[in-house]
Design a protein around this motif. Structure first.
Motif, PDB file in Angstrom:
ATOM      1  N   SER A 151      -1.329   2.087  -8.578  1.00 36.02           N
ATOM      2  CA  SER A 151      -2.221   2.299  -7.031  1.00 36.02           C
ATOM      3  C   SER A 151      -2.544   1.446  -7.780  1.00 36.02           C
ATOM      4  O   SER A 151      -3.924   0.956  -6.591  1.00 36.02           O
ATOM      5  CB  SER A 151      -2.825   3.437  -7.926  1.00 36.02           C
ATOM      6  OG  SER A 151      -1.717   4.747  -7.882  1.00 36.02           O
ATOM      7  N   VAL A 152      -3.331   0.608  -8.527  1.00 36.95           N
ATOM      8  CA  VAL A 152      -4.604  -0.615  -8.818  1.00 36.95           C
ATOM      9  C   VAL A 152      -3.739  -1.916  -8.127  1.00 36.95           C
ATOM     10  O   VAL A 152      -5.015  -2.332  -7.906  1.00 36.95           O
ATOM     11  CB  VAL A 152      -5.263  -0.327 -10.294  1.00 36.95           C
ATOM     12  CG1 VAL A 152      -6.120  -1.519 -10.436  1.00 36.95           C
ATOM     13  CG2 VAL A 152      -5.810   0.970 -10.718  1.00 36.95           C
ATOM     14  N   GLY A 167      -3.068  -1.216  -4.375  1.00 37.40           N
ATOM     15  CA  GLY A 167      -5.612  -1.157  -4.120  1.00 37.40           C
ATOM     16  C   GLY A 167      -5.474  -2.564  -4.238  1.00 37.40           C
ATOM     17  O   GLY A 167      -6.499  -3.002  -2.950  1.00 37.40           O
ATOM     18  N   GLY A 215       0.925  -1.337  -0.267  1.00 40.96           N
ATOM     19  CA  GLY A 215       0.313   0.028   0.460  1.00 40.96           C
ATOM     20  C   GLY A 215       1.315   1.127  -0.311  1.00 40.96           C
ATOM     21  O   GLY A 215       0.491   2.397  -0.652  1.00 40.96           O
TER      22      GLY A 215
END
Length: 393
Positions: A255-256, A259, A157
């Protein structure tokens, strides 16, 4: 191990106070992750192989610091390792600033970046297993799977957040801005760790040498290393891959990826205890392979983004699934060394992946890096099946 006398019934909040160190460390790592390959190749004018080698120096340094970190944890406790790592991360910011100011002298700037990557690797090597062991010592071994999972959420993260933020900071302030933020976050982490209680291992009479422990965890580490190739290809080359196809927002893939990685850890947090580490690893490696193949044949940035998410979901539980099994293969007194040795394999994976995938890109073209990565993860899937059959899990 000396544990806290009164362990809290709800471990989530105190657990976060330990894996928070992982978040801070990997946030600093993530800040320059998507920026440096482009800076080295576009601004300084070096090849993709050189860019990959410089990025991979971090993982080489991490590799050598893992053994030292495990020795510190088993002998003196995790606190000294965390404090040293935070100082190392702060120093990386200073050399990033120097690299920025010497950007018109490519070889001098590259030299400062090399020092930065080595210091980053030292910081990562010291922080890698330390918060996990610190939390286990404070909260109890029965929470090991949860601690490893939460630590991974903090790790990836932080990488995802740091990478996206790093691109924005570099756009407005250059490496100078990333360097300043790295110094500040490292100092904050040091001050936070300084005020926490340390725990030490009181049962050292049956402890084994690091290299003997490494031999016991190596089968699981090899499988982890092959699975890590997919993460390495996305984290190091996805922005260049997007530039190659003239797509925008390559850093969004990180980021994806992060996530879906976090979502996988949180939603499927109990599957390791329910189905066993090897079975979970097999399922995850299969999903990761599919995700990399989706990126390989993507005709648009949206499809590549979807593939990155599937890859992140697949990669999410590989480390804790194999890690829980690896820890059980050694005595409790060697737990620090076991986690450090097991973590070596992801460092080895990421260290080799940079120049290896960069070489694939230079020889055959950027469009071949994700089919190659999918093939490596598929080999890892084969190793996992072998472990299941050989060790009768």
């Amino acid at each position: 191990m000396d544990h806290a006398v009164n362990q809290p019934k709800n471990v989530n909040l105190p657990l976060l106070s330990y894996v928070g160190f992982t978040f801070l460390g990997y946030f600093i790592i993530g800040l320059s992750l998507s920026v440096l390959p482009i800076f080295i190749s576009k601004n300084l004018g070096f090849s993709l192989v050189i860019a990959g080698l410089v990025i991979s120096l971090q993982y080489v340094a991490t590799f050598f610091l893992r053994a030292y970190s495990g020795k510190i944890i088993d002998g003196k406790g995790p606190k000294p390792a965390v404090l040293s790592s935070m100082l190392g991360f702060s120093l990386t910011g200073i050399f990033l600033i120097l690299a920025y100011y010497f950007k018109f002298s490519p070889f001098i700037s590259l030299g400062f970046l090399i020092i930065t990557r080595l210091l980053t690797g030292c910081g990562e090597g010291l922080i890698g297993a330390s918060p996990i062991n610190w939390a286990i010592m404070a909260l109890g071994e029965k929470h090991t799977a949860k601690i490893i999972s939460y630590n991974g959420v903090a790790c990836y993260g932080a990488l995802a957040i740091g990478a996206s933020l790093g691109v924005m900071i570099e756009h407005h302030f250059g490496l100078y801005g990333i360097g300043i933020l790295s110094i500040i976050v490292g100092i904050l982490g040091f001050l936070f760790a300084k005020n926490k209680m340390n725990y030490t291992n009181s049962h050292t009479q049956d402890s084994q040498s690091f290299w003997k422990v490494l031999g016991k965890v190596s089968p699981f580490g090899i499988c982890l290393a092959l699975g890590g190739i997919g993460f390495a290809s996305i984290s190091t080359f996805i922005t260049l891959y997007y530039n190659y196809f003239h797509w925008n927002n390559g850093a969004l893939c990180l980021s994806v990826f992060g996530g879906l990685f976090v979502a996988g850890r949180l939603v499927f947090s109990n599957v390791i205890n329910n189905y066993g580490g090897i079975r979970v690893a097999i399922a995850c490696l299969l999903v990761e392979s599919v995700g990399l193949l989706i990126i390989s044949f993507a005709g648009s940035s949206q499809m590549a983004l979807f593939g990155a998410g599937v890859t992140g979901l697949g990669f999410s539980l590989i480390f804790p699934a194999l890690g829980v099994v690896a820890i059980k293969s050694v005595s409790p007194s060697s737990q620090g060394s076991a986690l450090a040795g097991y973590g070596l394999f992801i460092d080895l994976s990421l260290g080799i992946a940079g120049p290896l995938i960069g070489g694939v890109a230079d020889i055959w073209g950027l469009k071949y890096i994700f089919p190659f990565s999918a093939m490596m993860v598929a080999i890892g899937l084969g190793v996992a099946f072998y472990l299941k059959r050989k060790l009768k899990f």
